[in-house]
Scaffold this motif. Sequence first.
Motif, PDB file in Angstrom:
ATOM      1  N   TYR A  17       0.860  -1.180   0.000  1.00  0.00           N
ATOM      2  CA  TYR A  17       0.000   0.000   0.000  1.00  0.00           C
ATOM      3  C   TYR A  17       0.898   1.232   0.000  1.00  0.00           C
ATOM      4  O   TYR A  17       2.005   1.192   0.523  1.00  0.00           O
ATOM      5  CB  TYR A  17      -0.881   0.044   1.257  1.00  0.00           C
ATOM      6  CG  TYR A  17      -1.884  -1.071   1.349  1.00  0.00           C
ATOM      7  CD1 TYR A  17      -3.128  -0.960   0.755  1.00  0.00           C
ATOM      8  CD2 TYR A  17      -1.589  -2.238   2.036  1.00  0.00           C
ATOM      9  CE1 TYR A  17      -4.059  -1.978   0.843  1.00  0.00           C
ATOM     10  CE2 TYR A  17      -2.509  -3.265   2.132  1.00  0.00           C
ATOM     11  CZ  TYR A  17      -3.746  -3.130   1.526  1.00  0.00           C
ATOM     12  OH  TYR A  17      -4.652  -4.145   1.617  1.00  0.00           O
ATOM     13  N   LYS A  21      -1.957   7.870   2.780  1.00  0.00           N
ATOM     14  CA  LYS A  21      -3.315   7.381   2.564  1.00  0.00           C
ATOM     15  C   LYS A  21      -3.991   8.199   1.469  1.00  0.00           C
ATOM     16  O   LYS A  21      -4.028   9.421   1.530  1.00  0.00           O
ATOM     17  CB  LYS A  21      -4.131   7.481   3.856  1.00  0.00           C
ATOM     18  CG  LYS A  21      -5.534   6.888   3.737  1.00  0.00           C
ATOM     19  CD  LYS A  21      -6.317   7.038   5.014  1.00  0.00           C
ATOM     20  CE  LYS A  21      -6.969   8.368   5.160  1.00  0.00           C
ATOM     21  NZ  LYS A  21      -7.966   8.712   4.158  1.00  0.00           N
ATOM     22  N   VAL A  25     -10.242   7.194   1.203  1.00  0.00           N
ATOM     23  CA  VAL A  25     -10.055   5.775   1.507  1.00  0.00           C
ATOM     24  C   VAL A  25     -10.099   5.585   3.016  1.00  0.00           C
ATOM     25  O   VAL A  25      -9.477   6.326   3.763  1.00  0.00           O
ATOM     26  CB  VAL A  25      -8.712   5.256   0.944  1.00  0.00           C
ATOM     27  CG1 VAL A  25      -8.433   3.836   1.424  1.00  0.00           C
ATOM     28  CG2 VAL A  25      -8.710   5.317  -0.564  1.00  0.00           C
ATOM     29  N   ARG A  27      -8.918   3.334   6.006  1.00  0.00           N
ATOM     30  CA  ARG A  27      -7.911   2.327   6.318  1.00  0.00           C
ATOM     31  C   ARG A  27      -8.280   1.630   7.612  1.00  0.00           C
ATOM     32  O   ARG A  27      -8.630   2.274   8.593  1.00  0.00           O
ATOM     33  CB  ARG A  27      -6.530   2.966   6.455  1.00  0.00           C
ATOM     34  CG  ARG A  27      -5.918   3.263   5.111  1.00  0.00           C
ATOM     35  CD  ARG A  27      -4.467   3.567   5.228  1.00  0.00           C
ATOM     36  NE  ARG A  27      -3.854   3.463   3.910  1.00  0.00           N
ATOM     37  CZ  ARG A  27      -2.652   3.919   3.632  1.00  0.00           C
ATOM     38  NH1 ARG A  27      -1.928   4.491   4.567  1.00  0.00           N
ATOM     39  NH2 ARG A  27      -2.167   3.780   2.429  1.00  0.00           N
ATOM     40  N   GLU A  52     -11.697  -6.904   2.470  1.00  0.00           N
ATOM     41  CA  GLU A  52     -11.352  -5.715   1.692  1.00  0.00           C
ATOM     42  C   GLU A  52     -11.953  -5.787   0.293  1.00  0.00           C
ATOM     43  O   GLU A  52     -12.569  -4.827  -0.186  1.00  0.00           O
ATOM     44  CB  GLU A  52      -9.835  -5.574   1.606  1.00  0.00           C
ATOM     45  CG  GLU A  52      -9.377  -4.380   0.781  1.00  0.00           C
ATOM     46  CD  GLU A  52      -7.875  -4.319   0.661  1.00  0.00           C
ATOM     47  OE1 GLU A  52      -7.249  -3.738   1.551  1.00  0.00           O
ATOM     48  OE2 GLU A  52      -7.343  -4.868  -0.331  1.00  0.00           O
ATOM     49  N   GLU A  65      -8.974  -0.069   2.648  1.00  0.00           N
ATOM     50  CA  GLU A  65      -7.709  -0.780   2.666  1.00  0.00           C
ATOM     51  C   GLU A  65      -7.563  -1.428   4.038  1.00  0.00           C
ATOM     52  O   GLU A  65      -7.572  -0.738   5.046  1.00  0.00           O
ATOM     53  CB  GLU A  65      -6.534   0.181   2.414  1.00  0.00           C
ATOM     54  CG  GLU A  65      -6.521   0.765   1.032  1.00  0.00           C
ATOM     55  CD  GLU A  65      -5.376   1.729   0.810  1.00  0.00           C
ATOM     56  OE1 GLU A  65      -5.153   2.045  -0.364  1.00  0.00           O
ATOM     57  OE2 GLU A  65      -4.717   2.163   1.781  1.00  0.00           O
ATOM     58  N   ILE A  67      -5.015  -3.157   6.238  1.00  0.00           N
ATOM     59  CA  ILE A  67      -3.583  -3.343   6.319  1.00  0.00           C
ATOM     60  C   ILE A  67      -3.264  -4.330   7.446  1.00  0.00           C
ATOM     61  O   ILE A  67      -3.618  -4.108   8.593  1.00  0.00           O
ATOM     62  CB  ILE A  67      -2.850  -2.000   6.508  1.00  0.00           C
ATOM     63  CG1 ILE A  67      -3.220  -1.080   5.328  1.00  0.00           C
ATOM     64  CG2 ILE A  67      -1.347  -2.225   6.589  1.00  0.00           C
ATOM     65  CD1 ILE A  67      -2.663   0.309   5.434  1.00  0.00           C
TER      66      ILE A  67
END
Length: 73
Positions: A17, A21, A25, A27, A52, A65, A67
């Motif tokens: 990624y 950011k 989006v 996260r 996701e 996203e 992570i």
Amino acid sequence: KFHKFITNSEGLRDKSYNKAKPAGVFRIAVVGDSFTMPEGVEIEDAYHSVMEERLNRDGNGLSFEFINFGVAG
């Protein structure tokens, strides 16, 4: 069946990624143990990758996203 254990450039068991950011989006940090890491499946089949993908497909135009910060042991 064996699965390749690959990490991204940050050492995370996840796809790469951007550090910055992207605008618009959401996260989500995923933390946990070896089930979260995951050691025994392809990264595309990990629960956070599936979530996701589904949220980005069905999220009414929102972007997500997930992570992965999971660590085994």
